[in-house]
Scaffold this motif. Sequence first.
Motif, PDB file in Angstrom:
ATOM      1  N   ILE A 145      77.934  42.022  41.882  1.00  0.00           N
ATOM      2  CA  ILE A 145      78.908  40.787  41.297  1.00  0.00           C
ATOM      3  C   ILE A 145      79.485  40.020  42.297  1.00  0.00           C
ATOM      4  O   ILE A 145      79.954  40.392  43.123  1.00  0.00           O
ATOM      5  CB  ILE A 145      79.866  41.488  40.265  1.00  0.00           C
ATOM      6  CG1 ILE A 145      79.068  42.229  39.207  1.00  0.00           C
ATOM      7  CG2 ILE A 145      80.577  40.406  39.154  1.00  0.00           C
ATOM      8  CD1 ILE A 145      78.129  41.725  38.467  1.00  0.00           C
TER       9      ILE A 145
ATOM     10  N   ILE B  29      80.611  42.710  45.110  1.00  0.00           N
ATOM     11  CA  ILE B  29      81.275  44.075  44.742  1.00  0.00           C
ATOM     12  C   ILE B  29      79.953  44.743  44.134  1.00  0.00           C
ATOM     13  O   ILE B  29      79.007  43.907  43.420  1.00  0.00           O
ATOM     14  CB  ILE B  29      82.244  44.040  43.670  1.00  0.00           C
ATOM     15  CG1 ILE B  29      83.432  43.512  44.580  1.00  0.00           C
ATOM     16  CG2 ILE B  29      82.577  45.608  43.269  1.00  0.00           C
ATOM     17  CD1 ILE B  29      84.650  43.497  43.436  1.00  0.00           C
TER      18      ILE B  29
ATOM     19  N   TYR C 270      78.591  47.516  41.705  1.00  0.00           N
ATOM     20  CA  TYR C 270      79.081  48.437  40.521  1.00  0.00           C
ATOM     21  C   TYR C 270      77.901  49.377  40.493  1.00  0.00           C
ATOM     22  O   TYR C 270      76.583  48.938  40.344  1.00  0.00           O
ATOM     23  CB  TYR C 270      79.170  47.722  39.445  1.00  0.00           C
ATOM     24  CG  TYR C 270      80.687  47.019  39.468  1.00  0.00           C
ATOM     25  CD1 TYR C 270      81.852  47.708  38.920  1.00  0.00           C
ATOM     26  CD2 TYR C 270      80.642  45.577  39.645  1.00  0.00           C
ATOM     27  CE1 TYR C 270      83.046  47.053  39.010  1.00  0.00           C
ATOM     28  CE2 TYR C 270      82.066  44.895  39.905  1.00  0.00           C
ATOM     29  CZ  TYR C 270      83.040  45.768  39.381  1.00  0.00           C
ATOM     30  OH  TYR C 270      84.148  45.051  39.218  1.00  0.00           O
TER      31      TYR C 270
ATOM     32  N   ARG D 215      82.008  50.263  43.688  1.00  0.00           N
ATOM     33  CA  ARG D 215      82.581  51.019  42.463  1.00  0.00           C
ATOM     34  C   ARG D 215      81.943  51.767  41.597  1.00  0.00           C
ATOM     35  O   ARG D 215      80.921  51.152  40.905  1.00  0.00           O
ATOM     36  CB  ARG D 215      83.292  49.786  42.177  1.00  0.00           C
ATOM     37  CG  ARG D 215      84.133  49.213  42.936  1.00  0.00           C
ATOM     38  CD  ARG D 215      85.300  48.085  42.394  1.00  0.00           C
ATOM     39  NE  ARG D 215      85.861  47.344  43.429  1.00  0.00           N
ATOM     40  CZ  ARG D 215      86.640  46.149  42.990  1.00  0.00           C
ATOM     41  NH1 ARG D 215      87.092  46.035  41.753  1.00  0.00           N
ATOM     42  NH2 ARG D 215      87.131  45.653  44.240  1.00  0.00           N
TER      43      ARG D 215
ATOM     44  N   ILE E 195      81.540  53.012  37.924  1.00  0.00           N
ATOM     45  CA  ILE E 195      81.783  52.456  36.559  1.00  0.00           C
ATOM     46  C   ILE E 195      81.984  54.059  35.742  1.00  0.00           C
ATOM     47  O   ILE E 195      82.903  54.292  35.127  1.00  0.00           O
ATOM     48  CB  ILE E 195      80.994  51.611  35.821  1.00  0.00           C
ATOM     49  CG1 ILE E 195      80.958  50.293  36.691  1.00  0.00           C
ATOM     50  CG2 ILE E 195      81.235  51.694  34.448  1.00  0.00           C
ATOM     51  CD1 ILE E 195      82.272  49.631  36.492  1.00  0.00           C
TER      52      ILE E 195
ATOM     53  N   LEU F 103      78.255  46.187  30.943  1.00  0.00           N
ATOM     54  CA  LEU F 103      79.331  45.476  31.337  1.00  0.00           C
ATOM     55  C   LEU F 103      78.840  43.911  31.793  1.00  0.00           C
ATOM     56  O   LEU F 103      79.383  43.153  31.586  1.00  0.00           O
ATOM     57  CB  LEU F 103      79.802  46.328  32.699  1.00  0.00           C
ATOM     58  CG  LEU F 103      81.165  45.836  33.369  1.00  0.00           C
ATOM     59  CD1 LEU F 103      82.324  45.875  32.639  1.00  0.00           C
ATOM     60  CD2 LEU F 103      81.462  46.784  34.669  1.00  0.00           C
TER      61      LEU F 103
ATOM     62  N   ARG G 154      80.317  40.601  30.161  1.00  0.00           N
ATOM     63  CA  ARG G 154      80.901  39.637  30.901  1.00  0.00           C
ATOM     64  C   ARG G 154      80.336  38.171  30.522  1.00  0.00           C
ATOM     65  O   ARG G 154      80.806  37.264  30.432  1.00  0.00           O
ATOM     66  CB  ARG G 154      80.579  39.791  32.646  1.00  0.00           C
ATOM     67  CG  ARG G 154      80.796  38.639  33.421  1.00  0.00           C
ATOM     68  CD  ARG G 154      80.481  39.391  34.919  1.00  0.00           C
ATOM     69  NE  ARG G 154      80.797  38.358  35.888  1.00  0.00           N
ATOM     70  CZ  ARG G 154      79.859  37.687  36.592  1.00  0.00           C
ATOM     71  NH1 ARG G 154      78.533  37.651  36.057  1.00  0.00           N
ATOM     72  NH2 ARG G 154      80.205  36.574  37.326  1.00  0.00           N
TER      73      ARG G 154
ATOM     74  N   LEU H 269      84.713  50.177  28.080  1.00  0.00           N
ATOM     75  CA  LEU H 269      84.900  49.743  29.339  1.00  0.00           C
ATOM     76  C   LEU H 269      85.764  48.434  29.357  1.00  0.00           C
ATOM     77  O   LEU H 269      85.485  47.354  30.008  1.00  0.00           O
ATOM     78  CB  LEU H 269      83.290  48.960  29.347  1.00  0.00           C
ATOM     79  CG  LEU H 269      82.143  49.929  29.790  1.00  0.00           C
ATOM     80  CD1 LEU H 269      80.551  49.223  29.616  1.00  0.00           C
ATOM     81  CD2 LEU H 269      82.304  50.499  31.071  1.00  0.00           C
TER      82      LEU H 269
ATOM     83  N   GLU I 261      87.288  47.966  32.843  1.00  0.00           N
ATOM     84  CA  GLU I 261      86.161  47.360  33.851  1.00  0.00           C
ATOM     85  C   GLU I 261      86.015  45.925  33.297  1.00  0.00           C
ATOM     86  O   GLU I 261      85.520  45.271  34.277  1.00  0.00           O
ATOM     87  CB  GLU I 261      84.925  48.231  33.678  1.00  0.00           C
ATOM     88  CG  GLU I 261      84.998  49.579  34.265  1.00  0.00           C
ATOM     89  CD  GLU I 261      85.899  50.608  33.404  1.00  0.00           C
ATOM     90  OE1 GLU I 261      86.051  49.976  32.161  1.00  0.00           O
ATOM     91  OE2 GLU I 261      85.851  51.825  33.814  1.00  0.00           O
ATOM     92  N   PHE I 262      85.784  45.672  32.325  1.00  0.00           N
ATOM     93  CA  PHE I 262      85.591  44.245  31.798  1.00  0.00           C
ATOM     94  C   PHE I 262      86.501  43.186  32.365  1.00  0.00           C
ATOM     95  O   PHE I 262      86.157  42.225  32.906  1.00  0.00           O
ATOM     96  CB  PHE I 262      85.763  44.216  30.014  1.00  0.00           C
ATOM     97  CG  PHE I 262      85.749  42.882  29.385  1.00  0.00           C
ATOM     98  CD1 PHE I 262      84.467  41.770  29.472  1.00  0.00           C
ATOM     99  CD2 PHE I 262      86.757  42.508  28.950  1.00  0.00           C
ATOM    100  CE1 PHE I 262      84.440  40.600  29.036  1.00  0.00           C
ATOM    101  CE2 PHE I 262      87.002  41.248  28.569  1.00  0.00           C
ATOM    102  CZ  PHE I 262      85.860  40.311  28.344  1.00  0.00           C
TER     103      PHE I 262
ATOM    104  N   GLU J  34      88.449  43.731  34.793  1.00  0.00           N
ATOM    105  CA  GLU J  34      88.333  43.622  36.572  1.00  0.00           C
ATOM    106  C   GLU J  34      87.259  43.022  36.965  1.00  0.00           C
ATOM    107  O   GLU J  34      87.242  42.052  37.623  1.00  0.00           O
ATOM    108  CB  GLU J  34      88.088  45.245  36.986  1.00  0.00           C
ATOM    109  CG  GLU J  34      87.966  45.384  38.452  1.00  0.00           C
ATOM    110  CD  GLU J  34      87.513  46.580  38.900  1.00  0.00           C
ATOM    111  OE1 GLU J  34      88.127  47.429  38.854  1.00  0.00           O
ATOM    112  OE2 GLU J  34      86.344  46.746  39.396  1.00  0.00           O
ATOM    113  N   ILE J  35      85.929  42.744  36.174  1.00  0.00           N
ATOM    114  CA  ILE J  35      84.753  42.034  36.457  1.00  0.00           C
ATOM    115  C   ILE J  35      85.122  40.658  36.242  1.00  0.00           C
ATOM    116  O   ILE J  35      84.592  39.886  37.187  1.00  0.00           O
ATOM    117  CB  ILE J  35      83.593  42.831  35.806  1.00  0.00           C
ATOM    118  CG1 ILE J  35      82.267  42.567  36.621  1.00  0.00           C
ATOM    119  CG2 ILE J  35      83.486  41.959  34.715  1.00  0.00           C
ATOM    120  CD1 ILE J  35      81.263  43.327  36.215  1.00  0.00           C
ATOM    121  N   LEU J  36      85.885  40.379  35.426  1.00  0.00           N
ATOM    122  CA  LEU J  36      85.885  39.013  35.090  1.00  0.00           C
ATOM    123  C   LEU J  36      87.047  38.536  35.957  1.00  0.00           C
ATOM    124  O   LEU J  36      87.173  37.324  36.209  1.00  0.00           O
ATOM    125  CB  LEU J  36      86.484  38.842  33.480  1.00  0.00           C
ATOM    126  CG  LEU J  36      85.078  38.578  32.754  1.00  0.00           C
ATOM    127  CD1 LEU J  36      85.437  38.648  31.335  1.00  0.00           C
ATOM    128  CD2 LEU J  36      84.439  37.189  33.237  1.00  0.00           C
TER     129      LEU J  36
ATOM    130  N   LEU K  32      87.272  38.877  39.093  1.00  0.00           N
ATOM    131  CA  LEU K  32      86.495  38.570  40.220  1.00  0.00           C
ATOM    132  C   LEU K  32      86.200  36.963  40.094  1.00  0.00           C
ATOM    133  O   LEU K  32      86.199  36.214  41.272  1.00  0.00           O
ATOM    134  CB  LEU K  32      84.999  39.178  40.441  1.00  0.00           C
ATOM    135  CG  LEU K  32      85.171  40.852  40.634  1.00  0.00           C
ATOM    136  CD1 LEU K  32      83.890  41.295  40.675  1.00  0.00           C
ATOM    137  CD2 LEU K  32      86.279  41.265  41.632  1.00  0.00           C
TER     138      LEU K  32
END
Lengths: 244, 244
Positions: A113, A122, A124, A143, A145, A155, A159, B182, B185-186, B188-190, B192
């Motif tokens: 990502i 990163i 995942y 990382r 998950i 995930l 997103r 999640l 994590e959701f 966190e990933i966003l 970024l």
Amino acid sequence: MIIGLIGFGKVSKNLINLIQSEDIAFITSFEGRSQKTIDSIKDADIQVLTTFEEVALNSDILISASSPKNALKVARDYGKLTKGIYLDLNNISPKTTFEISKHVEKFVDGAIIGKIDSTHPILYVCGKYCDELLFLDKYIDTRKISDNIGDVAILKLLRSTYTKTLSALLIEASELAEDYDLKDEFFEILSLTEGDEFKDKSLSRINNTLNSSKRKSEELEEIIDYFENNDLTMVKAALKKLNQ
Amino acid sequence: MIIGLIGFGKVSKNLINLIQSEDIAFITSFEGRSQKTIDSIKDADIQVLTTFEEVALNSDILISASSPKNALKVARDYGKLTKGIYLDLNNISPKTTFEISKHVEKFVDGAIIGKIDSTHPILYVCGKYCDELLFLDKYIDTRKISDNIGDVAILKLLRSTYTKTLSALLIEASELAEDYDLKDEFFEILSLTEGDEFKDKSLSRINNTLNSSKRKSEELEEIIDYFENNDLTMVKAALKKLNQ
């Protein structure tokens, strides 16, 4: 340790750049590759075996980074053969990860990502063997998950649910602002709370979405299909908006 | 120059703090005010006249900053009387601004965006007399939107259209992420791509919206009512989402 690469695009090339260690060697094959890819592989200066079968058999970690539509075939043909960890980095759906896990024992579902060639991508990973890849954190922020195959793919869908629906909202709101001749002012006033980059980022999202609305619609349809048992009021509206 | 204040809440108090000049005097009245407001006015140490009628008659700029529901009455009672500019800073609808403009000749539709007590609030103004207020830029960032009454109010509605629909999207996406375990994590990933503050800001938006969903729904209904001739696919979905 030997890392085998199936697929030799941006992801593979950048992984070679990021993971530089005396203890790690990369291998791949020219088998069935285009001249352009063969040239890329030569530039990367890594070991080349005759067939991908040999690559699979000799890898401690076998990475599939070719394309979503080839992912399942690659897994069936080579993931099955390897004794090592099989890491899929294609942008595949949760359903495809479940399918792959039927064929490949030591399967790790992964995603990079952020742009792979940016300063801070990163990696995942998920699946019960993913702990064995956490040493990669020395080279690329890695990382975990969960132990569950599919979680990284889910995930990514989550997103995508957010970003694509947001784009539909931005399209609607900016059309509305334009109708009242207040588009610049609309972006300016929102920048005060949403951050200085809001305007450029939003306009780029709107343009990307409008320029590939058919593909974005299809991706929204996949999301709706996958999460069919959940409430998707906003996502369904986004699909309707893009199809107008 | 004399600035008259009708309404003595946060906005008026902070304007007195921001606009400090030997050439500018503030006036207001205790007429009909609560003891708490009277105490506030005494603290501010500005000139107090017996009635708001006198305040209106003596002001070069008369500012109405009481409450949206009083805005029209204040305009009719006092805006009509003043020879100066009448600046409405209540959070009123475009329709109310059009109504006020029937009663008040030198009417300027204004809004302070960003917290008035923050380091950088911005005063937006519109209306054909708004140029006469641009000197305030010395004290508070003051921006003209247009000569058209209603444009500031419409701009606020457009902003609200975006933020409220975004909140509905955030509610849906975070519920979805939670169903798949999640949620962290959701966010966190966003973060970024959306920025480090994404998680805190989003959770605060979700909570604010869920804690006052009835009011948010009513505000969405007003938006839908005002923009009824435009495509509101996303906004209508947001209303549906909040009413679930």
